[in-house]
Design an enzyme around this catalytic site. Structure first.
Site, PDB file in Angstrom:
ATOM      1  N   GLU A 277      38.190  37.610  39.400  1.00  0.00           N
ATOM      2  CA  GLU A 277      37.113  36.754  39.920  1.00  0.00           C
ATOM      3  C   GLU A 277      35.461  36.870  38.266  1.00  0.00           C
ATOM      4  O   GLU A 277      34.625  37.619  39.379  1.00  0.00           O
ATOM      5  CB  GLU A 277      36.055  38.098  41.108  1.00  0.00           C
TER       6      GLU A 277
ATOM      7  N   ASN B 238      43.388  36.384  37.800  1.00  0.00           N
ATOM      8  CA  ASN B 238      42.948  37.011  39.393  1.00  0.00           C
ATOM      9  C   ASN B 238      41.937  36.521  39.482  1.00  0.00           C
ATOM     10  O   ASN B 238      40.585  36.403  39.341  1.00  0.00           O
ATOM     11  CB  ASN B 238      44.032  37.829  39.901  1.00  0.00           C
TER      12      ASN B 238
END
Length: 370
Positions: A175, A218
């Site tokens: 993130e 991710n």
């Protein structure tokens, strides 16, 4: 590519699994609720792993139930029976692993890895560099850039090195972009203090600590081709050109019925595959609006099953996407109700461990691919 489509007969069969009341029978015992002849892991094509997050740690410490992984035998039984891959929901995050600057708390993470080994399961490591769930001593430590860099390097080398050869995939950078495709320079301590170059360093350190592990970006809201996934696409190209060992891109796939299905999911995975990357769907759940504690309707359950199946189909249709992980089960252990008040019902199991139509949709999709 493995083009997978559910037949009309399968869709009809799934519709017939919907409970007439929209809820599971309350008298089904956890140890007998699950009676499928073929489990999800058995139904999966060769080489394709179907995973689950392992509940525990983090927000579960504040819940009014014991830690599921250590205190719920029915949960452990299904975790071993149904899934061929495990991800630590919170037990490998910084605030759980690093209670102090000089201390690592590996007990809970070790237990997950040992459980996986005992049950022939892969493990996804989650996560090494993130802006959230960092311990106070790190965020408020007033460290110099040199000290921060040394802290991160020690963490990556120590954690990845401890599980070298035991964890197949690592979420190295988690993130790092906001929804507009901008680097999180404000709330990500690593990028704010050390610049985006620290991301490449984290990948290099992780690869040196375990050359056999696949290393991933991710994030959430990157399922579609959009500003955020474009940012990852561009950064990945830059890092690959520099020789940084980036091996994969994963979309968390936290979906919600009210926002629609990400229609370009497969296309998005394919463009990362074209860069030479593996891809994965790593935190799949499908929440719905349940105001005032209401139960899911038949329509919501049918739509949820469709979302799960379509997400799995998109992954199966991309040759480099060989890992699909649901973000926990059953609903009572889901992160959704606390994070999104008025929403829930996001997982593939009822609270008594009876399966939902979403489970059947995943199972039939896997069987069709096999």
């Amino acid at each position: 590519m493995r083009q997978i489509r559910l037949s009309a007969a399968v869709l009809t069969a799934l519709a017939l699994t919907l409970p007439a009341t929209g809820v599971a029978s309350a008298d089904i015992r956890p140890e007998t609720a699950h009676r499928q002849d073929t489990t999800l892991r058995d139904a999966a094509p060769s080489g394709f792993v179907i995973g689950s997050a392992v509940a525990g740690g983090g927000h579960h410490q504040d819940e009014d139930y014991p830690d599921p992984f250590t205190g719920d035998q029915a949960y452990r039984q299904l975790l071993a029976q149904e899934f061929s891959s495990l991800s630590a929901e919170n037990q490998m995050k910084w605030d759980h692993l690093r209670p102090s600057p000089d201390e690592y708390a590996f007990e809970d993470a070790d237990a997950i890895v040992e459980f996986a080994q005992a049950n022939g399961q892969d493990v996804r490591g989650h996560t090494l560099l993130w802006h959230s769930q960092n311990p106070d001593w790190l965020e408020n430590g007033n460290y110099s850039p040199e000290e921060l860099r040394a802290i991160l390097q020690d963490h990556v080398e120590t954690v990845v090195g401890r599980y070298a050869g035991q964890i197949q995939q690592w979420d190295v950078a988690n993130e790092i972009f906001d929804d507009g495709g901008n680097l999180r320079t404000g709330d990500n301590i690593w990028i704010r203090e050390l610049g985006v170059e620290i991301v490449g360093d984290a990948f290099r350190w992780a690869h040196a600590a375990d050359p056999s592990a696949e290393l991933y970006f991710n994030d959430y809201n990157v399922e579609d081709v959009n500003a955020k996934s474009n940012a990852y696409y561009e950064l990945t190209q830059e890092l690959l050109a520099e020789g940084v060992p980036v091996h994969g891109f994963s979309a968390q796939t936290h979906l919600a019925l009210q926002y629609g299905f990400p229609s370009s999911l497969q296309q998005n995975l394919e463009r990362f595959e074209a860069l030479g990357l593996a891809t994965a769907l790593t935190e799949v759940d499908v929440r719905m609006q349940l105001p005032d504690g209401s139960e899911p309707t038949e329509q919501q359950l049918e739509e949820q099953a469709d979302y799960y199946a379509r997400a799995l189909e998109a992954c199966l249709n991309v040759s480099g996407c060989e890992s699909f992980t649901v973000w926990g089960f059953p609903d009572r252990y889901s992160w959704v109700p606390n994070t999104f008040p008025g929403e829930g019902g996001a997982t593939i199991y009822w609270d008594d461990y009876a399966t939902k139509p979403a489970y059947d949709a995943l199972r039939e999709t896997l069987l069709a691919a096999s």
